[in-house]
Design a protein around this motif. Structure first.
Motif, PDB file in Angstrom:
ATOM      1  N   SER A  85     -21.906 -14.721 -35.217  1.00  0.00           N
ATOM      2  CA  SER A  85     -20.501 -14.855 -34.861  1.00  0.00           C
ATOM      3  C   SER A  85     -19.866 -13.475 -34.766  1.00  0.00           C
ATOM      4  O   SER A  85     -20.292 -12.539 -35.444  1.00  0.00           O
ATOM      5  CB  SER A  85     -19.747 -15.686 -35.909  1.00  0.00           C
ATOM      6  OG  SER A  85     -20.194 -17.016 -35.917  1.00  0.00           O
ATOM      7  N   TRP A  86     -18.818 -13.385 -33.940  1.00  0.00           N
ATOM      8  CA  TRP A  86     -18.127 -12.128 -33.713  1.00  0.00           C
ATOM      9  C   TRP A  86     -16.643 -12.294 -33.989  1.00  0.00           C
ATOM     10  O   TRP A  86     -16.063 -13.343 -33.705  1.00  0.00           O
ATOM     11  CB  TRP A  86     -18.290 -11.680 -32.257  1.00  0.00           C
ATOM     12  CG  TRP A  86     -19.683 -11.411 -31.806  1.00  0.00           C
ATOM     13  CD1 TRP A  86     -20.629 -12.333 -31.482  1.00  0.00           C
ATOM     14  CD2 TRP A  86     -20.283 -10.134 -31.603  1.00  0.00           C
ATOM     15  NE1 TRP A  86     -21.785 -11.711 -31.084  1.00  0.00           N
ATOM     16  CE2 TRP A  86     -21.602 -10.361 -31.139  1.00  0.00           C
ATOM     17  CE3 TRP A  86     -19.831  -8.817 -31.746  1.00  0.00           C
ATOM     18  CZ2 TRP A  86     -22.468  -9.318 -30.829  1.00  0.00           C
ATOM     19  CZ3 TRP A  86     -20.687  -7.779 -31.434  1.00  0.00           C
ATOM     20  CH2 TRP A  86     -21.996  -8.032 -30.998  1.00  0.00           C
ATOM     21  N   THR A  87     -16.029 -11.248 -34.533  1.00  0.00           N
ATOM     22  CA  THR A  87     -14.582 -11.256 -34.687  1.00  0.00           C
ATOM     23  C   THR A  87     -14.010  -9.944 -34.151  1.00  0.00           C
ATOM     24  O   THR A  87     -14.687  -8.926 -34.099  1.00  0.00           O
ATOM     25  CB  THR A  87     -14.146 -11.419 -36.159  1.00  0.00           C
ATOM     26  OG1 THR A  87     -14.675 -10.342 -36.941  1.00  0.00           O
ATOM     27  CG2 THR A  87     -14.612 -12.746 -36.735  1.00  0.00           C
ATOM     28  N   LEU A  88     -12.745 -10.023 -33.762  1.00  0.00           N
ATOM     29  CA  LEU A  88     -11.996  -8.858 -33.322  1.00  0.00           C
ATOM     30  C   LEU A  88     -11.041  -8.468 -34.435  1.00  0.00           C
ATOM     31  O   LEU A  88     -10.154  -9.249 -34.807  1.00  0.00           O
ATOM     32  CB  LEU A  88     -11.218  -9.183 -32.038  1.00  0.00           C
ATOM     33  CG  LEU A  88     -10.298  -8.095 -31.493  1.00  0.00           C
ATOM     34  CD1 LEU A  88     -11.098  -6.885 -31.035  1.00  0.00           C
ATOM     35  CD2 LEU A  88      -9.446  -8.648 -30.344  1.00  0.00           C
ATOM     36  N   GLY A  89     -11.231  -7.278 -34.998  1.00  0.00           N
ATOM     37  CA  GLY A  89     -10.333  -6.776 -36.032  1.00  0.00           C
ATOM     38  C   GLY A  89      -9.120  -6.133 -35.381  1.00  0.00           C
ATOM     39  O   GLY A  89      -9.262  -5.273 -34.508  1.00  0.00           O
ATOM     40  N   THR A  90      -7.921  -6.547 -35.801  1.00  0.00           N
ATOM     41  CA  THR A  90      -6.706  -6.110 -35.131  1.00  0.00           C
ATOM     42  C   THR A  90      -5.571  -5.860 -36.121  1.00  0.00           C
ATOM     43  O   THR A  90      -5.634  -6.277 -37.279  1.00  0.00           O
ATOM     44  CB  THR A  90      -6.201  -7.185 -34.140  1.00  0.00           C
ATOM     45  OG1 THR A  90      -5.635  -8.275 -34.896  1.00  0.00           O
ATOM     46  CG2 THR A  90      -7.305  -7.717 -33.264  1.00  0.00           C
ATOM     47  N   TRP A  91      -4.525  -5.220 -35.596  1.00  0.00           N
ATOM     48  CA  TRP A  91      -3.210  -5.285 -36.220  1.00  0.00           C
ATOM     49  C   TRP A  91      -2.438  -6.345 -35.432  1.00  0.00           C
ATOM     50  O   TRP A  91      -2.211  -6.197 -34.232  1.00  0.00           O
ATOM     51  CB  TRP A  91      -2.490  -3.954 -36.162  1.00  0.00           C
ATOM     52  CG  TRP A  91      -1.075  -4.054 -36.695  1.00  0.00           C
ATOM     53  CD1 TRP A  91       0.060  -4.202 -35.957  1.00  0.00           C
ATOM     54  CD2 TRP A  91      -0.669  -4.040 -38.059  1.00  0.00           C
ATOM     55  NE1 TRP A  91       1.157  -4.276 -36.777  1.00  0.00           N
ATOM     56  CE2 TRP A  91       0.748  -4.183 -38.080  1.00  0.00           C
ATOM     57  CE3 TRP A  91      -1.361  -3.925 -39.262  1.00  0.00           C
ATOM     58  CZ2 TRP A  91       1.469  -4.207 -39.274  1.00  0.00           C
ATOM     59  CZ3 TRP A  91      -0.641  -3.949 -40.455  1.00  0.00           C
ATOM     60  CH2 TRP A  91       0.755  -4.084 -40.453  1.00  0.00           C
ATOM     61  N   CYS A  92      -2.094  -7.448 -36.105  1.00  0.00           N
ATOM     62  CA  CYS A  92      -1.420  -8.561 -35.460  1.00  0.00           C
ATOM     63  C   CYS A  92       0.090  -8.359 -35.590  1.00  0.00           C
ATOM     64  O   CYS A  92       0.625  -8.303 -36.704  1.00  0.00           O
ATOM     65  CB  CYS A  92      -1.838  -9.887 -36.101  1.00  0.00           C
ATOM     66  SG  CYS A  92      -0.957 -11.320 -35.432  1.00  0.00           S
ATOM     67  N   ARG A  93       0.756  -8.273 -34.458  1.00  0.00           N
ATOM     68  CA  ARG A  93       2.198  -8.029 -34.479  1.00  0.00           C
ATOM     69  C   ARG A  93       2.988  -9.248 -34.956  1.00  0.00           C
ATOM     70  O   ARG A  93       4.067  -9.112 -35.527  1.00  0.00           O
ATOM     71  CB  ARG A  93       2.665  -7.598 -33.091  1.00  0.00           C
ATOM     72  CG  ARG A  93       2.121  -6.225 -32.711  1.00  0.00           C
ATOM     73  CD  ARG A  93       2.626  -5.760 -31.368  1.00  0.00           C
ATOM     74  NE  ARG A  93       2.318  -4.352 -31.150  1.00  0.00           N
ATOM     75  CZ  ARG A  93       2.683  -3.687 -30.060  1.00  0.00           C
ATOM     76  NH1 ARG A  93       3.360  -4.306 -29.092  1.00  0.00           N
ATOM     77  NH2 ARG A  93       2.375  -2.405 -29.935  1.00  0.00           N
ATOM     78  N   LEU A  94       2.462 -10.438 -34.717  1.00  0.00           N
ATOM     79  CA  LEU A  94       3.147 -11.646 -35.173  1.00  0.00           C
ATOM     80  C   LEU A  94       3.184 -11.697 -36.700  1.00  0.00           C
ATOM     81  O   LEU A  94       4.216 -12.001 -37.302  1.00  0.00           O
ATOM     82  CB  LEU A  94       2.461 -12.891 -34.614  1.00  0.00           C
ATOM     83  CG  LEU A  94       3.040 -14.234 -35.072  1.00  0.00           C
ATOM     84  CD1 LEU A  94       4.466 -14.407 -34.562  1.00  0.00           C
ATOM     85  CD2 LEU A  94       2.153 -15.391 -34.592  1.00  0.00           C
ATOM     86  N   ARG A  95       2.047 -11.402 -37.336  1.00  0.00           N
ATOM     87  CA  ARG A  95       1.956 -11.471 -38.797  1.00  0.00           C
ATOM     88  C   ARG A  95       2.358 -10.164 -39.476  1.00  0.00           C
ATOM     89  O   ARG A  95       2.612 -10.150 -40.682  1.00  0.00           O
ATOM     90  CB  ARG A  95       0.528 -11.829 -39.219  1.00  0.00           C
ATOM     91  CG  ARG A  95       0.015 -13.136 -38.649  1.00  0.00           C
ATOM     92  CD  ARG A  95       0.897 -14.295 -39.012  1.00  0.00           C
ATOM     93  NE  ARG A  95       0.352 -15.553 -38.549  1.00  0.00           N
ATOM     94  CZ  ARG A  95       1.046 -16.682 -38.461  1.00  0.00           C
ATOM     95  NH1 ARG A  95       2.331 -16.701 -38.823  1.00  0.00           N
ATOM     96  NH2 ARG A  95       0.479 -17.785 -38.019  1.00  0.00           N
ATOM     97  N   GLY A  96       2.393  -9.075 -38.697  1.00  0.00           N
ATOM     98  CA  GLY A  96       2.693  -7.783 -39.307  1.00  0.00           C
ATOM     99  C   GLY A  96       1.642  -7.377 -40.313  1.00  0.00           C
ATOM    100  O   GLY A  96       1.944  -6.796 -41.365  1.00  0.00           O
TER     101      GLY A  96
END
Length: 247
Positions: A180-191
């Motif tokens: 499985s793969w995930t994209l690590g991000t800074w999510c602007r919705l969740r801050g």
């Protein structure tokens, strides 16, 4: 670690850098004290290695310096071969092609004994990305490009319970969990930092915005958070493996 090996690794850590590398970063890379780095750099300079810089400023190899080519021991070569095989199997087409070219160059420069050792490395990586329904390699290439260019992406995402959400994210890294793969991000919705399963992303559209260089929203900050809260990352890993593990 032998001192000769340490000096070799120090020179290699400076090779190809355009900006000075701070002594504390060299110390962390080599696993030694600042005092040891200062002493080793001084010894290398006295022996004629063209290292420029000073304590508190950082060190860099002079442009055009003629440093002998690298040679690998057997364990290092085996690690390279395994890494290249995994890149060819699991990375996008661009990196897979680059990995194949790199292997050709490495093999061409190896003496016969080490070339035979490379051929005998038993860890294989058949091409099986653990995802289906689209050209997943193209997705990886696109994400790699977006991360390098700091492009903000708008994701059409489906959560674990099936709810659709729209997220604007600053992509930071791609993580492979063994199927499985995930994209690590800074999510602007969740801050906050968030991981998104790639096979739940319906679409990814660049917003046209380039993410600001904010240290608190960087990959380094994400990795610090992971180190401080390993149990949270363990939970992400467990869910990813449970939902997408290879048979």
């Amino acid at each position: 670690m032998r001192r000769a090996d340490r000096l070799f690794l120090l020179v290699n850590a400076l090779r190809g850098r355009r900006r000075a590398v701070l002594a504390r970063d060299l110390a962390a890379t080599l696993g030694v004290s600042l005092r040891t780095v200062y002493r080793d750099v001084s010894d290398l300079q006295r022996s004629g290695v063209p290292i420029e810089g000073a304590a508190g400023v950082g060190y860099v190899l002079r442009q055009g310096a003629d440093i002998p080519p690298l040679m690998f021991d057997e364990d290092e070569l085996e690690a390279l071969v395994v890494g290249i095989r995994f890149a060819r199997a699991f990375a996008g087409p661009r990196l897979a092609t680059g990995a194949a070219r790199a292997m050709v160059k490495i093999e061409a420069a190896l003496p016969d004994r080490l070339r035979e050792r490379a051929d005998r490395v038993a860890i294989m990586a058949p091409t099986c990305r653990g995802e289906s329904g689209r050209d997943f390699g193209e997705v990886l290439d696109g994400l790699n490009e977006a991360i390098a260019a700091r492009r903000v992406l708008r994701l059409d995402y489906r959560s674990e319970d099936g709810r659709a959400t729209l997220r604007e994210v600053e992509p930071l890294c791609i993580v492979f969990w063994g199927g499985s793969w995930t994209l690590g991000t800074w999510c602007r919705l969740r801050g906050a930092f968030r991981q998104f399963r790639l096979n739940r992303i319906g679409s990814m559209v660049p917003t046209g915005e380039i993410a600001a260089d904010v240290p608190s929203r960087s990959l380094a900050a994400l990795l610090r958070e992971v180190r401080m809260q390993p149990e949270a990352m363990d939970a992400v890993r467990a869910r990813a493996l449970q939902e997408g593990a290879l048979a």
